[in-house]
Design a protein around this motif. Structure first.
Motif, PDB file in Angstrom:
ATOM      1  N   ILE C  37       0.883  -1.173   0.000  1.00 15.91           N
ATOM      2  CA  ILE C  37       0.000   0.000   0.000  1.00 15.91           C
ATOM      3  C   ILE C  37       0.916   1.217   0.000  1.00 15.91           C
ATOM      4  O   ILE C  37       1.753   1.368   0.890  1.00 15.91           O
ATOM      5  CB  ILE C  37      -0.932   0.041   1.230  1.00 15.91           C
ATOM      6  CG1 ILE C  37      -1.853  -1.186   1.249  1.00 15.91           C
ATOM      7  CG2 ILE C  37      -1.770   1.318   1.226  1.00 15.91           C
ATOM      8  CD1 ILE C  37      -2.797  -1.231   2.453  1.00 15.91           C
ATOM      9  N   ARG C  51       1.192   6.372 -10.074  1.00 11.34           N
ATOM     10  CA  ARG C  51       0.773   5.037  -9.619  1.00 11.34           C
ATOM     11  C   ARG C  51       1.238   3.969 -10.601  1.00 11.34           C
ATOM     12  O   ARG C  51       1.809   2.942 -10.212  1.00 11.34           O
ATOM     13  CB  ARG C  51      -0.751   5.008  -9.457  1.00 11.34           C
ATOM     14  CG  ARG C  51      -1.258   6.005  -8.399  1.00 11.34           C
ATOM     15  CD  ARG C  51      -2.780   6.043  -8.325  1.00 11.34           C
ATOM     16  NE  ARG C  51      -3.376   6.394  -9.607  1.00 11.34           N
ATOM     17  CZ  ARG C  51      -4.340   7.282  -9.796  1.00 11.34           C
ATOM     18  NH1 ARG C  51      -4.832   7.944  -8.764  1.00 11.34           N
ATOM     19  NH2 ARG C  51      -4.816   7.514 -10.979  1.00 11.34           N
ATOM     20  N   THR C  55       4.087   1.049 -10.043  1.00 10.52           N
ATOM     21  CA  THR C  55       3.687  -0.342 -10.260  1.00 10.52           C
ATOM     22  C   THR C  55       4.620  -1.034 -11.247  1.00 10.52           C
ATOM     23  O   THR C  55       5.042  -2.184 -11.027  1.00 10.52           O
ATOM     24  CB  THR C  55       2.233  -0.395 -10.769  1.00 10.52           C
ATOM     25  OG1 THR C  55       1.394   0.215  -9.778  1.00 10.52           O
ATOM     26  CG2 THR C  55       1.773  -1.825 -10.987  1.00 10.52           C
ATOM     27  N   PRO C  78      -1.214  -7.640  -4.792  1.00  5.16           N
ATOM     28  CA  PRO C  78      -1.904  -6.348  -4.847  1.00  5.16           C
ATOM     29  C   PRO C  78      -0.933  -5.219  -4.493  1.00  5.16           C
ATOM     30  O   PRO C  78      -0.250  -5.287  -3.463  1.00  5.16           O
ATOM     31  CB  PRO C  78      -3.003  -6.458  -3.790  1.00  5.16           C
ATOM     32  CG  PRO C  78      -3.135  -7.911  -3.495  1.00  5.16           C
ATOM     33  CD  PRO C  78      -1.808  -8.541  -3.799  1.00  5.16           C
ATOM     34  N   ILE C  80      -1.406  -1.400  -4.135  1.00  3.54           N
ATOM     35  CA  ILE C  80      -2.469  -0.399  -4.139  1.00  3.54           C
ATOM     36  C   ILE C  80      -1.891   0.953  -3.772  1.00  3.54           C
ATOM     37  O   ILE C  80      -1.369   1.147  -2.679  1.00  3.54           O
ATOM     38  CB  ILE C  80      -3.599  -0.785  -3.170  1.00  3.54           C
ATOM     39  CG1 ILE C  80      -4.100  -2.200  -3.512  1.00  3.54           C
ATOM     40  CG2 ILE C  80      -4.726   0.236  -3.253  1.00  3.54           C
ATOM     41  CD1 ILE C  80      -5.327  -2.630  -2.766  1.00  3.54           C
ATOM     42  N   SER C  82      -2.193   5.237  -3.771  1.00  6.75           N
ATOM     43  CA  SER C  82      -3.044   6.418  -3.786  1.00  6.75           C
ATOM     44  C   SER C  82      -2.137   7.589  -4.072  1.00  6.75           C
ATOM     45  O   SER C  82      -1.098   7.760  -3.438  1.00  6.75           O
ATOM     46  CB  SER C  82      -3.722   6.564  -2.424  1.00  6.75           C
ATOM     47  OG  SER C  82      -4.200   7.884  -2.257  1.00  6.75           O
ATOM     48  N   GLN C 157      -8.327  -2.381   2.486  1.00  6.24           N
ATOM     49  CA  GLN C 157      -7.908  -1.510   1.391  1.00  6.24           C
ATOM     50  C   GLN C 157      -8.309  -2.148   0.075  1.00  6.24           C
ATOM     51  O   GLN C 157      -7.974  -3.317  -0.178  1.00  6.24           O
ATOM     52  CB  GLN C 157      -6.387  -1.317   1.443  1.00  6.24           C
ATOM     53  CG  GLN C 157      -5.835  -0.487   0.304  1.00  6.24           C
ATOM     54  CD  GLN C 157      -6.291   0.975   0.365  1.00  6.24           C
ATOM     55  OE1 GLN C 157      -6.227   1.604   1.413  1.00  6.24           O
ATOM     56  NE2 GLN C 157      -6.802   1.491  -0.742  1.00  6.24           N
ATOM     57  N   LYS C 159      -8.465  -1.493  -4.199  1.00  4.86           N
ATOM     58  CA  LYS C 159      -8.204  -0.701  -5.395  1.00  4.86           C
ATOM     59  C   LYS C 159      -9.175  -1.164  -6.445  1.00  4.86           C
ATOM     60  O   LYS C 159      -9.318  -2.375  -6.688  1.00  4.86           O
ATOM     61  CB  LYS C 159      -6.782  -0.912  -5.898  1.00  4.86           C
ATOM     62  CG  LYS C 159      -6.448  -0.050  -7.107  1.00  4.86           C
ATOM     63  CD  LYS C 159      -6.043   1.351  -6.669  1.00  4.86           C
ATOM     64  CE  LYS C 159      -5.730   2.296  -7.786  1.00  4.86           C
ATOM     65  NZ  LYS C 159      -4.584   3.153  -7.457  1.00  4.86           N
ATOM     66  N   SER C 229      -9.434   3.145  -3.166  1.00  7.37           N
ATOM     67  CA  SER C 229      -8.814   4.004  -4.176  1.00  7.37           C
ATOM     68  C   SER C 229      -9.278   3.530  -5.537  1.00  7.37           C
ATOM     69  O   SER C 229      -9.596   2.355  -5.716  1.00  7.37           O
ATOM     70  CB  SER C 229      -7.290   3.939  -4.097  1.00  7.37           C
ATOM     71  OG  SER C 229      -6.836   4.590  -2.938  1.00  7.37           O
ATOM     72  N   ASN C 237     -10.780  -5.654  -9.203  1.00  2.00           N
ATOM     73  CA  ASN C 237     -10.682  -5.137  -7.856  1.00  2.00           C
ATOM     74  C   ASN C 237      -9.593  -5.891  -7.110  1.00  2.00           C
ATOM     75  O   ASN C 237      -9.500  -7.115  -7.207  1.00  2.00           O
ATOM     76  CB  ASN C 237     -12.010  -5.330  -7.119  1.00  2.00           C
ATOM     77  CG  ASN C 237     -13.144  -4.616  -7.835  1.00  2.00           C
ATOM     78  OD1 ASN C 237     -13.205  -3.407  -7.841  1.00  2.00           O
ATOM     79  ND2 ASN C 237     -14.031  -5.396  -8.466  1.00  2.00           N
ATOM     80  N   GLU C 238      -8.784  -5.167  -6.354  1.00  2.00           N
ATOM     81  CA  GLU C 238      -7.736  -5.778  -5.546  1.00  2.00           C
ATOM     82  C   GLU C 238      -8.034  -5.456  -4.088  1.00  2.00           C
ATOM     83  O   GLU C 238      -8.370  -4.328  -3.768  1.00  2.00           O
ATOM     84  CB  GLU C 238      -6.366  -5.215  -5.925  1.00  2.00           C
ATOM     85  CG  GLU C 238      -6.082  -5.285  -7.426  1.00  2.00           C
ATOM     86  CD  GLU C 238      -4.700  -4.757  -7.795  1.00  2.00           C
ATOM     87  OE1 GLU C 238      -3.927  -4.390  -6.891  1.00  2.00           O
ATOM     88  OE2 GLU C 238      -4.403  -4.722  -9.003  1.00  2.00           O
TER      89      GLU C 238
END
Lengths: 365, 365, 365, 365
Positions: C37, C51, C55, C78, C80, C82, C157, C159, C229, C237-238
């Protein structure tokens, strides 16, 4: 030798799919790629990371194709990006390739050369050593292209490093003093050092004139063919030279013109006319495919006025002045070319007259 | 009756010194002033207070000259401002005056009319009642100008109120429901209501077509002569109509053209050509003084592309899309006219085709 | 099983050097990494490419270590992020690792689970199918962590993808209709779908209540432990679930508290007090090293007021409202913790009360 | 003599309705008003016209009440505004009034004095003459308040002019040279000149130390009680001094504290504790009405780090660094006071330690 130019678009700064497709289809041999000039959709400032993102994605793709590692790609293929696609501009990149001639030369044709300087120390940025390093690199790139006569050079793209807060700290620890630790101002000085270096290499000025004291002081000293970008992501100067040479074959030519101010639509017409492309008032649908790349540098007039009327770019706390001018000049040039895939870059200090800039274009003969 | 037009600049949004000087010198009789259209240097959004600042300063000046109080000035002289002088644009305002004819009419000449609607309730903003109120006000302004034939109308400037958070709350307390409490979206709907109202009054569309359901849905329904601004600082619609009439004397005429997209340089040339001013590629120094005012509406293409190429205006969190497009189109038009004193306003939804807009110009015969 | 948490900083969004150093030194086994995160320094909006850049750099590093290719890394760990480190906030990322227990469990300790949903179609974004997909994924992540009782879950959390202009077009070509083609609004709806999905999975609300009609309508329906996020860079979706479990060993625990509004400093103190860390008014130098991660969600109060006084976040055309609120709440929480390495994320619609949000913290016992 | 303080809010920068209402109701005699300190919702930069707008609206109101003309009001009542209500902050203004004592003095009470310097020439801005002019004006304001001992002074608000492009041109025409023609940098130098002037007048430093060479160089030289704003809209320095004096009656007192950095929540508690108001962690509902005004200065840490961790404020091309820090520190202080009506002003160079600032508060005894 002959030059090819591929104007490719991207859906985001990490999207190299169009280049990958050219490789996949066999249209382009990865080993022929010698340089990239691109326009990414960041803010064009110190915290514009779209340039680094594109570079990482590009280097990852090329490393796979060329069996190199990522740092080797970055150290051998100049990938010069300018952030900021304000207004109508389209994020895109132009890939330059060099391959054996497929036909005898027939008149002057597009010639391309590249070079890297040694890495700059933070305390050299924006100073004499910086000017000299760029001038030397431009000469190396001209030699690489086989361009002997500076008159045959029409566009020199340079990417130059700047001082960041960590680099400034590092210099201070060594007892060295940077010209400025303000990253935005450092980028500006770095661009001027680059412009002076190009002007020297092309014989547009003298070493005595294009010195540290003339920076941001004597705007009569400028290069009419230099386009300098500065960024946090590099340490050495990277140079790409474009010219026309009788030793090259292919079907491309390059031209350029100086823009006297941000309204100089005549310079745009002029650069296109030199390539045999009329624009009355816009490039026609028939001619449009011949126009293969356009590069523009521009700058907000420092005195706060354009043809006697006030502009507000320099007093705006919300939008950076470079973002303003890229949007405006991009709108003008796109109106003439009828195409939004333009490399329009701000920060044209000493690249063309104050408040003006320059334009270069590549077209099929 | 004859119309006069004064294009004045300001050093800040509260600077009315050029208008005051015209009054002092006797060049302009304050009682002849009937309307103002201006471009202030704010962000053009909900929190653009440069419009209110100019209005207060203007009303203070006029109140002193006309022996009225400030609210009386504001309720009788439309003062329509659009914020945003991105790129090369110059903050300026055009003062429209109407005086007894000094000579016999000789061909069609510039005619000006104004009107105010009743105040809008917050829950009416962007809805049918809003469309209808604007249409009625446009007809009143045409009558005020003595313009009977809609074909003679070339430009209709409307300022229209929008919903603010306090107004939305006030409506809610009364049990009424606003279309949207988001001020930015409310401004957009208000502009469309204005555009539809103008289109109806000029017979460009039908009441059945220009209804609530067509808003942001059928972009084929638009006015080719409407320029709508929306702001938090007013409650009634204010309308200024410009046309050519054989009943007016003077030496001014107005023309207009539709811009098909943000690159439509041909429309700019066309509007100028209608006034006998060539631009090849730029208005000449001799013709420049004849060109007295230029009004442009523009809008980022909703599909995210211009002539097939991606633009980034609609996905930018840092710079509002309207600021982007004003800068780009302003740069283009200024390149053609050679003058940065242009009224270039965003938010052209249903004012010209989607992604395009319109241009109007006033010139000396 | 035991959980470890590494809070690492970066000098730019592509800088994974601190994680690489942990791998090099043998402090962390790459195969133990299960989630990241992070807070990157972009604008947090649709055109935040920091982002994607992080990644890509993360996946490149992990791919080398795990002998996977980049898409495999992205589909299994994942990551994620922000965007937005407004004000005092520090760009940083928290790496979550899971390894065999080195000791017998002794009380409830931090438990971590992850899950991916199937990819969402553009037309599903922000709708019931989206809610359901997130709820299912949260249950999968709880199962992955061995957390059976929703009361033991303190932070989820997620994403979640959003609609971009190209995706909207693609859907239209298939005859499908997206909820909205405006990317900013799509991100907002996607966050609400995520929040409702978490609330359902944790039993905080019912499927009847947390439906499409309640979105942006009934702010009483919210999750007190969801942090959502949304970004253009993913399609599925993660989910990362953090809780306390008697089945896990290690020395970490997680707590959370609901923030009633943007001034709710009491909630910050409360979350820290639950971990045995007083803040009177600031965490002491002795306790500071125990505090290992802090996660905050916040949102500008929709009615335009905080405790009865007007704020200007929602009417600002220059700075996005989410950037405003992150800066303000980040300043508050950093003042209490004495540390700027905080994950403070805007867009807290239905994640905590309207105008408020939530805070979660991880500390050494 | 006794001092009164009125904290009023506005719905836009031209909204003086709350002050007008106080006059209408007879609660406040217009002739008792001696100064205003306000926070408007502009960007706080060179092109922030919300300050000028408020000033015009205020002067118009006062001119009507006092039977003066607008320039007379502006030249006699300091109206010092700082733009920028980032994050949770509420646009508001504090009106200071002075009236005959209604009771015998009983302990030290709030004392207020004001003064204007002579107008500054553009070439004086940010130089020694500027420092000296402020120092003299502060002494005049102290004398006006009857404050003899600098220790009794807790807050000195100064508004100081800066160089604009037209003023720089005007100076150049006279053969004079401005320190910098960059308006943003000029504002910064002007603030330092103000800070040094206050420090000299309060005996916090010596004339030898607080000289031009120390500006932006020796951050150990600062005033712990100076709050300097700079703006394009004035030409003379305006000074408001707040202290506690046994010669004044009333029920108000003022305190201050130095903030060591942007996380110094302890300084906030300390300033409130000096007024007998605890904040554990927040001011209670009972105490809240006693707290009548709060003034804060803050500044992004120049080295790019806060307590060893990187911040991104100084490298952000999208949001001005001062906007970042106001939002963050405003969020922190509002969390402690529970009230968003805070005067939080950036540009605290040499006003408190580098990266820190100061806080002052007025409360009922």
């Amino acid at each position: 030798m002959q030059a090819s130019v591929y104007r490719l678009t991207m859906s985001h700064p990490g999207d190299l799919s169009e280049l990958a497709a050219l490789f996949e289809s066999g249209s382009l041999d990865p080993s022929h790629v010698i340089a990239v000039i691109g326009k990414t959709e960041g803010n064009g400032g110190v915290n514009d990371f779209t340039r680094g993102y594109f570079t990482l994605a590009f280097a990852t793709l090329m490393a796979g194709k060329l069996k190199l590692d990522i740092p080797q790609v970055i150290a051998s293929i100049p990938c010069i990006l300018s952030g900021g696609t304000e207004g109508v501009l389209t994020p895109h990149y132009t890939v330059f390739a060099r391959s054996p001639a497929s036909a005898q030369p027939d008149g002057k044709r597009l010639a391309i050369g590249v070079a890297f300087s040694v890495p700059m120390l933070p305390e050299q940025i924006g100073r004499q050593a910086h000017i000299d390093a760029v001038a030397t690199a431009v000469q190396a790139a001209m030699a690489d292209a086989g361009l002997e006569n500076p008159e045959d050079v029409h566009f020199v793209q340079v990417k130059t490093p700047c001082v960041t807060l960590p680099r400034a700290e590092e210099a201070t620890r060594r007892g060295a003093q940077v010209l400025t630790a303000d990253p935005g101002r450092s980028m500006a000085y770095a661009r001027v050092a680059g412009a002076f270096g190009v002007a020297l290499a092309l014989g547009e000025t003298t070493a005595a004139a294009a010195s540290e004291v003339a920076m941001f002081a004597d705007y009569g000293i400028y290069s009419s063919r230099a386009s300098i970008s500065s960024g946090v992501e590099i340490e050495a100067n990277e140079v790409i030279v474009l010219g026309n040479s009788a030793a090259w074959s292919g079907d491309l030519q390059v031209s350029h013109a100086v823009m006297q101010d941000a309204l100089d639509i005549g310079a745009v017409s002029h650069a296109l006319a030199d390539l045999g492309i009329p624009a009355l008032p816009q490039v026609s649908a028939q001619d449009a495919p011949r126009l293969r790349a356009v590069f523009v540098k521009c700058e907000p007039a420092r005195a706060g006025k354009i043809r006697g009327q006030r502009h507000t770019m320099l007093e705006d706390t919300d939008i950076n002045a470079q973002r303003h001018i890229r949007g405006a000049v991009g709108g003008l040039v796109a109106g003439v070319t009828g195409d939004t895939r333009l490399f329009v870059s701000g920060g044209a200090e000493h690249q063309g007259p104050d408040g003006g800039g320059l334009i270069a274009a590549i077209a099929q003969v």
